[in-house]
Design a protein around this motif. Structure first.
Motif, PDB file in Angstrom:
ATOM      1  N   GLN A   1       0.817  -1.212   0.000  1.00 35.58           N
ATOM      2  CA  GLN A   1       0.000   0.000   0.000  1.00 35.58           C
ATOM      3  C   GLN A   1       0.856   1.269   0.000  1.00 35.58           C
ATOM      4  OE1 GLN A   1      -3.445  -0.271  -0.151  1.00 35.58           O
ATOM      5  NE2 GLN A   1      -2.950  -2.437  -0.380  1.00 35.58           N
ATOM      6  N   THR A   2       2.138   1.124   0.348  1.00 36.40           N
ATOM      7  CA  THR A   2       3.012   2.287   0.440  1.00 36.40           C
ATOM      8  C   THR A   2       4.338   2.012  -0.266  1.00 36.40           C
ATOM      9  OG1 THR A   2       3.990   1.558   2.543  1.00 36.40           O
ATOM     10  CG2 THR A   2       2.004   2.930   2.663  1.00 36.40           C
ATOM     11  N   VAL A   3       5.089   3.070  -0.475  1.00 36.72           N
ATOM     12  CA  VAL A   3       6.414   2.944  -1.082  1.00 36.72           C
ATOM     13  C   VAL A   3       7.343   3.933  -0.385  1.00 36.72           C
ATOM     14  CG1 VAL A   3       5.936   4.666  -2.888  1.00 36.72           C
ATOM     15  CG2 VAL A   3       7.672   2.904  -3.273  1.00 36.72           C
TER      16      VAL A   3
ATOM     17  N   ILE B   1       8.893   3.883  -9.669  1.00 36.85           N
ATOM     18  CA  ILE B   1       8.073   4.947  -9.103  1.00 36.85           C
ATOM     19  C   ILE B   1       8.957   6.169  -8.870  1.00 36.85           C
ATOM     20  CG2 ILE B   1       6.514   5.584  -7.228  1.00 36.85           C
ATOM     21  CD1 ILE B   1       6.089   2.560  -6.785  1.00 36.85           C
ATOM     22  N   GLU B   2       8.485   7.313  -9.363  1.00 36.93           N
ATOM     23  CA  GLU B   2       9.265   8.543  -9.270  1.00 36.93           C
ATOM     24  C   GLU B   2       8.397   9.665  -8.714  1.00 36.93           C
ATOM     25  OE1 GLU B   2      12.327  11.125 -12.100  1.00 36.93           O
ATOM     26  OE2 GLU B   2      11.167   9.454 -12.924  1.00 36.93           O
TER      27      GLU B   2
ATOM     28  N   ARG C   1      11.317   8.979   3.139  1.00 39.53           N
ATOM     29  CA  ARG C   1       9.891   9.290   3.171  1.00 39.53           C
ATOM     30  C   ARG C   1       9.099   8.117   2.640  1.00 39.53           C
ATOM     31  NH1 ARG C   1      13.082  11.164  -0.035  1.00 39.53           N
ATOM     32  NH2 ARG C   1      11.815  12.316  -1.515  1.00 39.53           N
ATOM     33  N   GLU C   2       7.964   7.856   3.284  1.00 41.86           N
ATOM     34  CA  GLU C   2       7.072   6.775   2.859  1.00 41.86           C
ATOM     35  C   GLU C   2       5.718   7.379   2.489  1.00 41.86           C
ATOM     36  OE1 GLU C   2       5.349   2.463   4.472  1.00 41.86           O
ATOM     37  OE2 GLU C   2       6.444   3.808   5.820  1.00 41.86           O
ATOM     38  N   PHE C   3       5.243   7.040   1.273  1.00 40.04           N
ATOM     39  CA  PHE C   3       3.983   7.591   0.773  1.00 40.04           C
ATOM     40  C   PHE C   3       3.012   6.463   0.419  1.00 40.04           C
ATOM     41  CE2 PHE C   3       7.306  10.643  -0.392  1.00 40.04           C
ATOM     42  CZ  PHE C   3       6.779  11.835   0.083  1.00 40.04           C
ATOM     43  N   ARG C   4       1.725   6.778   0.503  1.00 43.40           N
ATOM     44  CA  ARG C   4       0.707   5.850   0.024  1.00 43.40           C
ATOM     45  C   ARG C   4       0.746   5.820  -1.497  1.00 43.40           C
ATOM     46  NH1 ARG C   4      -3.107   3.532   2.901  1.00 43.40           N
ATOM     47  NH2 ARG C   4      -4.387   3.397   1.014  1.00 43.40           N
TER      48      ARG C   4
ATOM     49  N   GLY D   1      -0.611   9.269  -2.751  1.00 46.03           N
ATOM     50  CA  GLY D   1       0.619  10.015  -2.488  1.00 46.03           C
ATOM     51  C   GLY D   1       0.691  10.643  -1.115  1.00 46.03           C
ATOM     52  N   GLN D   2      -0.206  10.265  -0.203  1.00 50.10           N
ATOM     53  CA  GLN D   2      -0.202  10.838   1.134  1.00 50.10           C
ATOM     54  C   GLN D   2       1.044  10.400   1.908  1.00 50.10           C
ATOM     55  OE1 GLN D   2      -2.622  12.974   2.237  1.00 50.10           O
ATOM     56  NE2 GLN D   2      -1.443  13.300   4.118  1.00 50.10           N
ATOM     57  N   LEU D   3       1.682  11.355   2.600  1.00 49.05           N
ATOM     58  CA  LEU D   3       2.854  11.034   3.411  1.00 49.05           C
ATOM     59  C   LEU D   3       2.437  10.188   4.605  1.00 49.05           C
ATOM     60  CD1 LEU D   3       5.906  11.531   4.030  1.00 49.05           C
ATOM     61  CD2 LEU D   3       5.160  13.489   5.396  1.00 49.05           C
ATOM     62  N   VAL D   4       3.130   9.073   4.807  1.00 49.27           N
ATOM     63  CA  VAL D   4       2.820   8.158   5.900  1.00 49.27           C
ATOM     64  C   VAL D   4       3.855   8.271   7.011  1.00 49.27           C
ATOM     65  CG1 VAL D   4       2.564   5.725   6.543  1.00 49.27           C
ATOM     66  CG2 VAL D   4       1.640   6.541   4.372  1.00 49.27           C
TER      67      VAL D   4
END
Length: 318
Positions: free
Chosen positions: A132-134, A155-156, A214-217, A221-224
């Motif tokens: 779910q995140t990257v 992913i960029e 940084r980890e995003f959904r 693209g929400q910051l996790v």
């Protein structure tokens, strides 16, 4: 519990174990003495302290020419395989680990650079298919694929804001004979399907000044999560978290000082911990930061201050 007779014998006579270890260590040293390997490792040392790949021709050719990489890896596996065949109790003399379908054998490490043999197994699919995140961590990675294949996404980050990012996603097939380079803190790779296995030789180099991870959904693209890329800051962050969990109110003074120096990430963590341990001191520090337009944390501190006062009006008296 059953103990194999061979292992039982070693308890009283360690000589066979030492003989076995000498055999595998000898295989490793023989591989390192190979002319091309010796030159590659010499250049890896230079690369580890900042040299560009353009100035490391042997290392560059190994990473970009599948045939050359395969020869060097096959030579190592052949030597090590023969040694272990003769001495099966020998321990592979490389740092290695296995977790979640990923095997890593670190062949060499110098400075900020490492050369590793990596294998992705099909076991990865259950975990990666539902990702779910990257996470973006920075640095350089150059991969050359030696066997097998896998489906992946590159992913960029196109745009990045304080609490979200705009992500560009494209499908990529990774297969034997192919290469992939990922550089910087705005690009990463996510393996989706492993078709049996995927074996690669990976050259990696950590940045001289590690950036915040940084980890995003993936969906919006929400910051996790954010995490410091500096080991010193990571240690400090762990110490602050421990002090907070222990309820060490006597640490509030030190935390207040940290809230006004260092990176934004560590300052914010110190401020939050100070608030939890000593609300009055922490809120006063929060207000000072919020009232300083030149402070990089002013906006987010002001937002937190407003939400705290809304939830606890008595704080406005501090």
């Amino acid at each position: 519990m059953r103990i194999d007779p061979i292992l039982q014998a070693l308890r009283g006579n360690p000589t066979p174990q030492r003989r076995a270890q000498r055999a595998v260590e000898g295989a490793k040293e023989a591989w390192k003495r190979h002319e091309d390997v010796a030159l590659m490792l010499e250049e890896l040392e230079a690369y580890g302290v900042g040299a560009s790949l353009d100035h490391c021709p042997m290392l560059d050719s190994v990473i970009n020419e599948p045939h050359r990489a395969a020869i060097l890896v096959n030579d190592l596996c052949s030597r090590m395989g023969k040694a272990l065949d003769n001495e099966p109790l020998g321990q592979v003399p490389f740092r290695h680990q296995y977790a979640g379908g990923i095997s890593v054998v670190q062949l060499a490490e110098y400075g900020r650079a490492a050369l590793s043999l990596v294998c992705y197994e099909r076991l990865l699919e259950d975990r990666r298919e539902t990702a779910q995140t990257v996470c973006f961590v920075g640095g350089e990675r150059h991969e050359i694929y030696l066997a097998g294949s896998a489906s992946s996404e590159i992913i960029e980050i196109i745009e990045e804001h304080s609490d979200h990012a705009v992500l560009d996603r494209r499908s990529e097939t990774l297969a034997a004979g192919g290469t992939l380079s990922i550089t910087g803190e705005r690009m990463t790779k996510l393996v989706r399907h492993v078709h049996g296995r995927l074996v690669m030789l990976r050259l990696s180099r950590a940045p001289a000044q590690p950036q915040t991870a940084r980890e995003f959904r993936l969906d919006n693209g929400q910051l996790v999560h954010r995490a410091s890329g500096q080991r010193e800051e990571s240690r400090l962050e762990l110490a602050m978290a421990l002090l907070g969990q222990m309820g060490r109110t006597d640490a509030a003074d030190a935390l207040e000082d940290i809230a006004f120096e260092g990176s934004d990430h560590i300052r914010w963590q110190a401020l939050r911990t100070c608030l939890s341990l000593d609300t009055g001191r922490g809120f006063a520090a929060l207000s000072r930061i919020a009232s300083n337009p030149a402070d990089s944390l002013s906006e987010v501190a002001g937002s937190l201050r407003a939400s705290l006062i809304e939830a606890h009006p008595q704080l406005s008296q501090i």
